[in-house]
Design a protein around this motif. Sequence first.
Motif, PDB file in Angstrom:
ATOM      1  N   ALA A 212     -57.104 -29.443 -26.879  1.00  0.00           N
ATOM      2  CA  ALA A 212     -57.716 -28.225 -26.343  1.00  0.00           C
ATOM      3  C   ALA A 212     -58.565 -27.535 -27.414  1.00  0.00           C
ATOM      4  N   ARG A 213     -58.057 -27.459 -28.629  1.00  0.00           N
ATOM      5  CA  ARG A 213     -58.845 -26.841 -29.707  1.00  0.00           C
ATOM      6  C   ARG A 213     -60.126 -27.625 -29.957  1.00  0.00           C
ATOM      7  N   ALA A 214     -60.013 -28.949 -29.955  1.00  0.00           N
ATOM      8  CA  ALA A 214     -61.196 -29.774 -30.182  1.00  0.00           C
ATOM      9  C   ALA A 214     -62.204 -29.621 -29.049  1.00  0.00           C
ATOM     10  N   ALA A 215     -61.704 -29.552 -27.806  1.00  0.00           N
ATOM     11  CA  ALA A 215     -62.600 -29.385 -26.664  1.00  0.00           C
ATOM     12  C   ALA A 215     -63.345 -28.061 -26.740  1.00  0.00           C
ATOM     13  N   VAL A 216     -62.647 -27.007 -27.138  1.00  0.00           N
ATOM     14  CA  VAL A 216     -63.268 -25.688 -27.265  1.00  0.00           C
ATOM     15  C   VAL A 216     -64.346 -25.710 -28.341  1.00  0.00           C
ATOM     16  N   GLU A 217     -64.051 -26.326 -29.478  1.00  0.00           N
ATOM     17  CA  GLU A 217     -65.037 -26.394 -30.564  1.00  0.00           C
ATOM     18  C   GLU A 217     -66.287 -27.137 -30.108  1.00  0.00           C
ATOM     19  N   GLY A 218     -66.101 -28.246 -29.400  1.00  0.00           N
ATOM     20  CA  GLY A 218     -67.250 -29.013 -28.930  1.00  0.00           C
ATOM     21  C   GLY A 218     -68.082 -28.251 -27.917  1.00  0.00           C
ATOM     22  N   MET A 219     -67.430 -27.557 -26.983  1.00  0.00           N
ATOM     23  CA  MET A 219     -68.165 -26.768 -25.988  1.00  0.00           C
ATOM     24  C   MET A 219     -68.925 -25.627 -26.632  1.00  0.00           C
ATOM     25  N   ASP A 220     -68.343 -25.026 -27.646  1.00  0.00           N
ATOM     26  CA  ASP A 220     -69.016 -23.941 -28.360  1.00  0.00           C
ATOM     27  C   ASP A 220     -70.318 -24.439 -28.974  1.00  0.00           C
ATOM     28  N   VAL A 221     -70.255 -25.585 -29.643  1.00  0.00           N
ATOM     29  CA  VAL A 221     -71.456 -26.147 -30.270  1.00  0.00           C
ATOM     30  C   VAL A 221     -72.481 -26.553 -29.210  1.00  0.00           C
ATOM     31  N   LEU A 222     -72.018 -27.230 -28.153  1.00  0.00           N
ATOM     32  CA  LEU A 222     -72.925 -27.734 -27.124  1.00  0.00           C
ATOM     33  C   LEU A 222     -73.697 -26.615 -26.449  1.00  0.00           C
ATOM     34  N   THR A 223     -73.058 -25.473 -26.216  1.00  0.00           N
ATOM     35  CA  THR A 223     -73.692 -24.381 -25.469  1.00  0.00           C
ATOM     36  C   THR A 223     -74.315 -23.320 -26.367  1.00  0.00           C
ATOM     37  N   SER A 224     -74.295 -23.536 -27.675  1.00  0.00           N
ATOM     38  CA  SER A 224     -74.751 -22.493 -28.601  1.00  0.00           C
ATOM     39  C   SER A 224     -76.246 -22.233 -28.512  1.00  0.00           C
ATOM     40  N   GLY A 225     -77.017 -23.184 -27.974  1.00  0.00           N
ATOM     41  CA  GLY A 225     -78.458 -22.990 -27.893  1.00  0.00           C
ATOM     42  C   GLY A 225     -78.921 -22.241 -26.658  1.00  0.00           C
ATOM     43  N   ALA A 226     -78.030 -21.979 -25.722  1.00  0.00           N
ATOM     44  CA  ALA A 226     -78.420 -21.296 -24.484  1.00  0.00           C
ATOM     45  C   ALA A 226     -78.856 -19.868 -24.783  1.00  0.00           C
ATOM     46  N   GLU A 227     -79.923 -19.436 -24.133  1.00  0.00           N
ATOM     47  CA  GLU A 227     -80.424 -18.069 -24.284  1.00  0.00           C
ATOM     48  C   GLU A 227     -80.166 -17.314 -22.985  1.00  0.00           C
ATOM     49  N   LEU A 228     -79.318 -16.307 -23.068  1.00  0.00           N
ATOM     50  CA  LEU A 228     -78.939 -15.513 -21.900  1.00  0.00           C
ATOM     51  C   LEU A 228     -79.327 -14.057 -22.119  1.00  0.00           C
ATOM     52  N   PRO A 229     -79.548 -13.307 -21.034  1.00  0.00           N
ATOM     53  CA  PRO A 229     -79.890 -11.887 -21.194  1.00  0.00           C
ATOM     54  C   PRO A 229     -78.817 -11.148 -21.981  1.00  0.00           C
ATOM     55  N   ALA A 230     -79.266 -10.317 -22.909  1.00  0.00           N
ATOM     56  CA  ALA A 230     -78.323  -9.567 -23.739  1.00  0.00           C
ATOM     57  C   ALA A 230     -77.600  -8.520 -22.901  1.00  0.00           C
ATOM     58  N   THR A 231     -76.347  -8.297 -23.250  1.00  0.00           N
ATOM     59  CA  THR A 231     -75.551  -7.266 -22.590  1.00  0.00           C
ATOM     60  C   THR A 231     -74.977  -6.333 -23.639  1.00  0.00           C
ATOM     61  N   ALA A 232     -74.600  -5.157 -23.200  1.00  0.00           N
ATOM     62  CA  ALA A 232     -73.998  -4.198 -24.124  1.00  0.00           C
ATOM     63  C   ALA A 232     -72.737  -4.795 -24.743  1.00  0.00           C
ATOM     64  N   ARG A 233     -72.496  -4.477 -25.999  1.00  0.00           N
ATOM     65  CA  ARG A 233     -71.379  -5.085 -26.718  1.00  0.00           C
ATOM     66  C   ARG A 233     -70.033  -4.882 -26.019  1.00  0.00           C
ATOM     67  N   PRO A 234     -69.706  -3.655 -25.531  1.00  0.00           N
ATOM     68  CA  PRO A 234     -68.404  -3.511 -24.848  1.00  0.00           C
ATOM     69  C   PRO A 234     -68.275  -4.429 -23.635  1.00  0.00           C
ATOM     70  N   LEU A 235     -69.371  -4.546 -22.848  1.00  0.00           N
ATOM     71  CA  LEU A 235     -69.326  -5.405 -21.670  1.00  0.00           C
ATOM     72  C   LEU A 235     -69.193  -6.861 -22.070  1.00  0.00           C
ATOM     73  N   ARG A 236     -69.927  -7.284 -23.104  1.00  0.00           N
ATOM     74  CA  ARG A 236     -69.842  -8.676 -23.548  1.00  0.00           C
ATOM     75  C   ARG A 236     -68.441  -8.999 -24.048  1.00  0.00           C
ATOM     76  N   THR A 237     -67.803  -8.038 -24.722  1.00  0.00           N
ATOM     77  CA  THR A 237     -66.451  -8.268 -25.224  1.00  0.00           C
ATOM     78  C   THR A 237     -65.479  -8.501 -24.084  1.00  0.00           C
ATOM     79  N   VAL A 238     -65.584  -7.656 -23.047  1.00  0.00           N
ATOM     80  CA  VAL A 238     -64.698  -7.808 -21.889  1.00  0.00           C
ATOM     81  C   VAL A 238     -64.994  -9.118 -21.160  1.00  0.00           C
ATOM     82  N   THR A 239     -66.278  -9.406 -20.973  1.00  0.00           N
ATOM     83  CA  THR A 239     -66.675 -10.629 -20.264  1.00  0.00           C
ATOM     84  C   THR A 239     -66.199 -11.867 -21.013  1.00  0.00           C
ATOM     85  N   SER A 240     -66.387 -11.873 -22.340  1.00  0.00           N
ATOM     86  CA  SER A 240     -66.007 -13.053 -23.120  1.00  0.00           C
ATOM     87  C   SER A 240     -64.500 -13.256 -23.129  1.00  0.00           C
ATOM     88  N   ALA A 241     -63.742 -12.147 -23.112  1.00  0.00           N
ATOM     89  CA  ALA A 241     -62.285 -12.270 -23.064  1.00  0.00           C
ATOM     90  C   ALA A 241     -61.844 -12.864 -21.722  1.00  0.00           C
TER      91      ALA A 241
END
Length: 363
Positions: free
Chosen positions: A92-121
């Motif tokens: 699971a840790r390895a899968a997460v690391e790989g997905m993080d790298v694979l999707t790191s180039g995506a450009e998405l609309p910026a959101t306010a930091r509090p909202l991004r924190t909640v969304t990412s959690a």
Amino acid sequence: MHADTSGPATVSESAPARPVERGLPVNWTLAAATAARLMPPGPRTTPAAAAELVDRLRTDSARAEGHVRDVTGLGHDLPLLPADVLDRPAWARAAVEGMDVLTSGAELPATARPLRTVTSAGAGVQLGTLLAYMGARVLGQYDPFGGPDRAGRLIVVAPNVHAVTTALDVDGEQFGLWVCLHEATHRLQFTAVPWLRDHFAGLVTDLLTLQEPDSTKLTRLPEAIRSLRSVEGERPDVLALVELLQGPEQRAVLDKLLALSTLLEGHADHVMDAVGPDVVPDVAVIRRRFTERRRGGGVVDRLLRALLGVEAKMRQYAVGAAFCREVEAAAGMSGLNRAWESPETLPTRAELTDAQAWLRRVG
């Protein structure tokens, strides 16, 4: 509104670019922790038996790639490397690391930091829950973006290999080698074809960057549902609904990504069986019992697999393998290897079910 004619004409400034953020709003650390917490423990065995299995799978992974190279004619100048044999939480840790790298180039609309924190959690918990389910089932994988130097990592999940060996009642040494043949084929695809890794990552980045607002997708939902209901004799699946909700640009990229992943999975399945009974004497029995297991499971398990797209992935194996068999029968393995010459020679989704059309196109 009136034009200002009091001074010389000027070129109006374009609207300021919308701020963007790179990478998906996912708390990757939380995802790995959630998966480890929810994942069921592996099957019981003795320390000696576990150590023997780990050593054997490491050896088998390198040996398997040698057989794959002999069958495909690819990658003979590359080093033969052992796999990383892991337990479920480490996968699971390895899968997460790989997905993080694979999707790191995506450009998405910026959101306010509090909202991004909640969304990412929230996304981290959801992803971790899915990984906990998959982590008790996945036998192995090749992650082109994993490893300490992000150069790729072949992983075999030892407790799951042991569990499935027992469930299928097959020879453990043969089954472990058979699993390694599939994953070693994936490693060879990405290491022997120099452009494949960047091409795959580029498609994923494009698909994520082109994501439309949910409000836009909701306007397509009624039509998508009607389209699904109108297809007679077909069982609707999540992938079909996702495709119907895409815009034209997204759908074009998704088509390419699905065609590539279907080829990758089908090619691996074809090659692992093409190695044949000289290497895995019980290959026919293993394939039959494993395929039956893929289709089986209780109602809840089948529902989860459908929601996670696992059913669609199973169809990818079948479609891709059938394409590879037909091409090799008509043009040999060298003809099938034409697919790996460039992104332009990859089969399209339509060609995957019409191998003769692909053969005519690539000559």
